[in-house]
Design a protein around this motif. Structure first.
Motif, PDB file in Angstrom:
ATOM      1  N   VAL A 121       7.473  -4.957   6.178  1.00  0.00           N
ATOM      2  CA  VAL A 121       8.420  -6.067   6.086  1.00  0.00           C
ATOM      3  C   VAL A 121       9.490  -5.589   5.112  1.00  0.00           C
ATOM      4  O   VAL A 121       9.371  -5.752   3.897  1.00  0.00           O
ATOM      5  N   SER A 122      10.516  -4.954   5.677  1.00  0.00           N
ATOM      6  CA  SER A 122      11.507  -4.261   4.853  1.00  0.00           C
ATOM      7  C   SER A 122      12.276  -5.197   3.930  1.00  0.00           C
ATOM      8  O   SER A 122      12.659  -4.805   2.829  1.00  0.00           O
ATOM      9  N   LYS A 123      12.503  -6.443   4.343  1.00  0.00           N
ATOM     10  CA  LYS A 123      13.263  -7.370   3.488  1.00  0.00           C
ATOM     11  C   LYS A 123      12.533  -7.690   2.186  1.00  0.00           C
ATOM     12  O   LYS A 123      13.173  -8.078   1.210  1.00  0.00           O
ATOM     13  N   LEU A 124      11.207  -7.555   2.163  1.00  0.00           N
ATOM     14  CA  LEU A 124      10.448  -7.775   0.930  1.00  0.00           C
ATOM     15  C   LEU A 124       9.983  -6.458   0.315  1.00  0.00           C
ATOM     16  O   LEU A 124       9.454  -6.444  -0.792  1.00  0.00           O
ATOM     17  N   GLY A 125      10.129  -5.366   1.046  1.00  0.00           N
ATOM     18  CA  GLY A 125       9.702  -4.068   0.543  1.00  0.00           C
ATOM     19  C   GLY A 125       8.197  -3.942   0.443  1.00  0.00           C
ATOM     20  O   GLY A 125       7.687  -3.302  -0.476  1.00  0.00           O
ATOM     21  N   VAL A 126       7.487  -4.550   1.414  1.00  0.00           N
ATOM     22  CA  VAL A 126       6.025  -4.496   1.393  1.00  0.00           C
ATOM     23  C   VAL A 126       5.479  -4.187   2.785  1.00  0.00           C
ATOM     24  O   VAL A 126       6.139  -4.413   3.792  1.00  0.00           O
ATOM     25  N   VAL A 127       4.264  -3.672   2.792  1.00  0.00           N
ATOM     26  CA  VAL A 127       3.506  -3.471   4.015  1.00  0.00           C
ATOM     27  C   VAL A 127       2.399  -4.517   3.983  1.00  0.00           C
ATOM     28  O   VAL A 127       1.669  -4.634   2.990  1.00  0.00           O
ATOM     29  N   VAL A 128       2.307  -5.325   5.054  1.00  0.00           N
ATOM     30  CA  VAL A 128       1.356  -6.435   5.069  1.00  0.00           C
ATOM     31  C   VAL A 128       0.405  -6.336   6.250  1.00  0.00           C
ATOM     32  O   VAL A 128       0.684  -5.646   7.233  1.00  0.00           O
ATOM     33  N   VAL A 129      -0.714  -7.052   6.129  1.00  0.00           N
ATOM     34  CA  VAL A 129      -1.715  -7.150   7.190  1.00  0.00           C
ATOM     35  C   VAL A 129      -2.000  -8.624   7.393  1.00  0.00           C
ATOM     36  O   VAL A 129      -2.157  -9.375   6.419  1.00  0.00           O
ATOM     37  N   GLU A 130      -2.053  -9.042   8.660  1.00  0.00           N
ATOM     38  CA  GLU A 130      -2.372 -10.437   8.966  1.00  0.00           C
ATOM     39  C   GLU A 130      -3.836 -10.711   8.643  1.00  0.00           C
ATOM     40  O   GLU A 130      -4.704  -9.889   8.902  1.00  0.00           O
TER      41      GLU A 130
END
Length: 128
Positions: A35-44
């Motif tokens: 999620v580039s707008k937050l600068g994070v890699v996330v998992v559902e």
């Protein structure tokens, strides 16, 4: 080790137990989960992930698996944070998070509802 005047020795096998967050890395596809707008890699969070995370207060949302190296926004998210909502809109999937971020107007105020170490809290920042 001493027991009275008798010296005892033991051979111990030391094993590193993986942390729950380490197992998240196996589920990450940088192309899909960034999620580039937050600068994070996330998992559902699904039922499998929720079972891995003991103490999760709200079993939904997306969990931060890693911070991206380069980000245009400085958001104080950390690995293990669970994002539950953005500006009051629930976040259940990566796509719902991206969609909510895309709808923001430039310089909009943003409030994320997150869960960190079993505590619900809010993080506020300005979208650039």
């Amino acid at each position: 080790m001493l027991r009275g005047s008798e010296k005892l020795s033991f051979d111990l096998l030391v094993v590193e137990v993986p942390h729950d967050f380490d197992r998240l890395n196996d589920l990450v596809d940088p192309d899909k989960n960034l999620v580039s707008k937050l600068g994070v890699v996330v998992v559902e969070i699904d039922s499998k992930i929720a079972a891995m995370l003991s103490g999760l207060r709200v079993p939904s949302g997306v969990i931060v698996a890693a911070k991206a190296a380069a980000s245009s926004i400085d958001v104080s998210l950390a690995t293990g944070d669970v994002i539950h909502a953005i500006n009051g809109t629930p976040v259940d999937t990566i796509e719902s998070l991206r969609s909510a971020l895309d709808r923001l107007k430039p310089s909009a105020s943003v409030v994320l509802q997150i869960e960190r170490e079993g505590r619900l809290m809010f993080i506020a920042f300005q979208d650039e």
